[in-house]
Design an enzyme around this catalytic site. Structure first.
Site, PDB file in Angstrom:
ATOM      1  N   GLY A  50       3.625 -12.817  -4.909  1.00  0.00           N
ATOM      2  CA  GLY A  50       2.479 -11.984  -5.282  1.00  0.00           C
ATOM      3  C   GLY A  50       2.994 -10.626  -5.662  1.00  0.00           C
ATOM      4  O   GLY A  50       3.891 -10.528  -6.490  1.00  0.00           O
ATOM      5  N   GLU A  51       2.465  -9.602  -5.066  1.00  0.00           N
ATOM      6  CA  GLU A  51       2.908  -8.232  -5.356  1.00  0.00           C
ATOM      7  C   GLU A  51       3.142  -7.542  -4.009  1.00  0.00           C
ATOM      8  O   GLU A  51       2.205  -7.319  -3.246  1.00  0.00           O
ATOM      9  CB  GLU A  51       1.835  -7.532  -6.195  1.00  0.00           C
ATOM     10  CG  GLU A  51       2.112  -6.083  -6.468  1.00  0.00           C
ATOM     11  CD  GLU A  51       3.515  -5.801  -6.963  1.00  0.00           C
ATOM     12  OE1 GLU A  51       3.954  -6.407  -7.949  1.00  0.00           O
ATOM     13  OE2 GLU A  51       4.212  -4.979  -6.319  1.00  0.00           O
ATOM     14  N   SER A  52       4.404  -7.233  -3.749  1.00  0.00           N
ATOM     15  CA  SER A  52       4.760  -6.759  -2.408  1.00  0.00           C
ATOM     16  C   SER A  52       4.117  -5.417  -2.054  1.00  0.00           C
ATOM     17  O   SER A  52       3.791  -5.171  -0.896  1.00  0.00           O
ATOM     18  CB  SER A  52       6.284  -6.665  -2.274  1.00  0.00           C
ATOM     19  OG  SER A  52       6.810  -5.776  -3.224  1.00  0.00           O
ATOM     20  N   CYS A  82       9.788 -14.734  -3.198  1.00  0.00           N
ATOM     21  CA  CYS A  82       9.609 -13.632  -4.161  1.00  0.00           C
ATOM     22  C   CYS A  82       9.067 -12.369  -3.476  1.00  0.00           C
ATOM     23  O   CYS A  82       9.807 -11.741  -2.733  1.00  0.00           O
ATOM     24  CB  CYS A  82       8.757 -14.116  -5.321  1.00  0.00           C
ATOM     25  SG  CYS A  82       9.006 -13.128  -6.802  1.00  0.00           S
ATOM     26  N   ARG A 111      13.724  -4.897  -6.175  1.00  0.00           N
ATOM     27  CA  ARG A 111      12.473  -5.380  -6.796  1.00  0.00           C
ATOM     28  C   ARG A 111      12.632  -5.467  -8.311  1.00  0.00           C
ATOM     29  O   ARG A 111      13.321  -4.637  -8.910  1.00  0.00           O
ATOM     30  CB  ARG A 111      11.317  -4.425  -6.500  1.00  0.00           C
ATOM     31  CG  ARG A 111      10.743  -4.563  -5.122  1.00  0.00           C
ATOM     32  CD  ARG A 111       9.537  -3.656  -4.947  1.00  0.00           C
ATOM     33  NE  ARG A 111       8.433  -4.042  -5.783  1.00  0.00           N
ATOM     34  CZ  ARG A 111       7.687  -3.194  -6.493  1.00  0.00           C
ATOM     35  NH1 ARG A 111       7.946  -1.916  -6.508  1.00  0.00           N
ATOM     36  NH2 ARG A 111       6.673  -3.644  -7.199  1.00  0.00           N
ATOM     37  N   ILE A 140       9.639 -15.172 -11.390  1.00  0.00           N
ATOM     38  CA  ILE A 140       8.555 -14.400 -12.009  1.00  0.00           C
ATOM     39  C   ILE A 140       8.643 -12.958 -11.496  1.00  0.00           C
ATOM     40  O   ILE A 140       8.336 -12.698 -10.342  1.00  0.00           O
ATOM     41  CB  ILE A 140       7.167 -15.002 -11.658  1.00  0.00           C
ATOM     42  CG1 ILE A 140       7.107 -16.493 -12.003  1.00  0.00           C
ATOM     43  CG2 ILE A 140       6.058 -14.219 -12.365  1.00  0.00           C
ATOM     44  CD1 ILE A 140       5.931 -17.236 -11.398  1.00  0.00           C
ATOM     45  N   ARG A 141       9.106 -12.060 -12.371  1.00  0.00           N
ATOM     46  CA  ARG A 141       9.323 -10.657 -11.953  1.00  0.00           C
ATOM     47  C   ARG A 141       9.989 -10.601 -10.576  1.00  0.00           C
ATOM     48  O   ARG A 141       9.511  -9.944  -9.640  1.00  0.00           O
ATOM     49  CB  ARG A 141       8.007  -9.881 -11.957  1.00  0.00           C
ATOM     50  CG  ARG A 141       7.440  -9.680 -13.365  1.00  0.00           C
ATOM     51  CD  ARG A 141       6.147  -8.906 -13.388  1.00  0.00           C
ATOM     52  NE  ARG A 141       6.273  -7.567 -12.815  1.00  0.00           N
ATOM     53  CZ  ARG A 141       6.845  -6.531 -13.414  1.00  0.00           C
ATOM     54  NH1 ARG A 141       7.404  -6.668 -14.599  1.00  0.00           N
ATOM     55  NH2 ARG A 141       6.884  -5.359 -12.833  1.00  0.00           N
ATOM     56  N   HIS A 181      10.161 -19.412  -6.842  1.00  0.00           N
ATOM     57  CA  HIS A 181       8.893 -19.963  -6.330  1.00  0.00           C
ATOM     58  C   HIS A 181       8.928 -21.490  -6.232  1.00  0.00           C
ATOM     59  O   HIS A 181       8.380 -22.165  -7.106  1.00  0.00           O
ATOM     60  CB  HIS A 181       7.752 -19.587  -7.283  1.00  0.00           C
ATOM     61  CG  HIS A 181       7.429 -18.134  -7.331  1.00  0.00           C
ATOM     62  ND1 HIS A 181       6.485 -17.554  -6.529  1.00  0.00           N
ATOM     63  CD2 HIS A 181       7.931 -17.139  -8.103  1.00  0.00           C
ATOM     64  CE1 HIS A 181       6.403 -16.264  -6.795  1.00  0.00           C
ATOM     65  NE2 HIS A 181       7.270 -15.987  -7.743  1.00  0.00           N
ATOM     66  N   GLU A 183       7.113 -23.276  -4.599  1.00  0.00           N
ATOM     67  CA  GLU A 183       5.741 -23.762  -4.395  1.00  0.00           C
ATOM     68  C   GLU A 183       5.044 -24.149  -5.691  1.00  0.00           C
ATOM     69  O   GLU A 183       3.977 -24.756  -5.649  1.00  0.00           O
ATOM     70  CB  GLU A 183       4.911 -22.717  -3.629  1.00  0.00           C
ATOM     71  CG  GLU A 183       4.526 -21.451  -4.394  1.00  0.00           C
ATOM     72  CD  GLU A 183       5.611 -20.373  -4.432  1.00  0.00           C
ATOM     73  OE1 GLU A 183       6.782 -20.672  -4.104  1.00  0.00           O
ATOM     74  OE2 GLU A 183       5.297 -19.234  -4.815  1.00  0.00           O
TER      75      GLU A 183
END
Ligand code: GLN
Length: 210
Positions: A50-52, A82, A111, A140-141, A181, A183
């Site tokens: 997600g976005e940490s 991630c 990051r 992904i990023r 990822h 998942e």
């Protein structure tokens, strides 16, 4: 037969559903964790992608920061993918100024390490810890692991291109983290590895009477 381990997915932000599915497929009894009381019920925890920076803020807003740190420090198995890897890292490079992590893994993560041009990419990785065929890794990023402490085992590195050699999967004691990822691919070997780590931890704790 022993009961399936109960594994939570931190559900404040990120790709929670994909992890719940992968954990169920890997033999766990998977459930969401949004409250301290729910955290107490689980044998292990996944911190999703997600976005940490957002996840960090929400974890603090939901009063989960301290309980999560405490359980990780007390030996609860945890797996971060991630953004989840960033959350489990002791140190961040290129984090936001006020960004905190839960910590536990003696690593420095960078990051968005692969840069803007290669925001997202896929690569087959050969990972001894999960055996068999190479694993399709989706980035992904993604962060990479810039530095590892002595107790950290490197499970995978990038194999091709300008980032070849960069560390993208690690394990330290009961903590597991991947830059990518697993998942989202339908290949559940990483989740199976984590479910086995949770089973082993449960057996170890019951032997020592915890
Ligand atoms: N770039 C995100 C972060 O810094 C991680 C991206 C991801 O989880 N796919 O948290």
């Amino acid at each position: 037969m022993t009961t399936a381990p109960r594994i939570g997915v931190l559900a404040v932000q990120g790709d929670v559903r994909e992890h719940l599915r992968a954990l169920e497929a890997a033999g766990a009894d998977a459930t969401t964790v949004r409250r301290p009381a729910e955290l107490e019920q689980v044998d292990g925890l996944v911190v999703p992608g997600g976005e940490s920076t957002t996840m960090d803020k929400l974890v603090r807003a939901f009063d989960l920061h301290e309980p999560l740190r405490a359980r990780i420090a007390a030996g609860m198995p945890a797996y971060g993918s991630c953004a989840g890897m960033i959350m489990l890292a002791d140190r961040i490079a290129d984090g936001r100024a006020d960004q905190q992590t839960l910590g536990g893994l003696d690593i420095t993560v960078r990051r968005n390490a692969f840069g803007r041009q290669v925001d997202s990419f896929e690569e087959d990785l050969h990972i001894h810890a999960i055996g068999g065929a190479p694993l399709r890794a989706v980035f992904i990023r993604a962060p990479w692991v810039e530095e590892c402490g002595p107790g950290v085992e490197v499970l995978a590195t990038v194999e091709e291109g300008p980032a070849a050699g960069r560390v993208v999967a690690v394990r330290q004691g009961r903590l597991l983290a991947t830059s990518f990822h697993p998942e989202v691919t339908g290949d559940h070997r990483f989740h199976e590895l984590f479910v086995q780590m949770v089973r082993d931890a449960r057996a170890e704790d019951s032997r020592s009477g915890q």
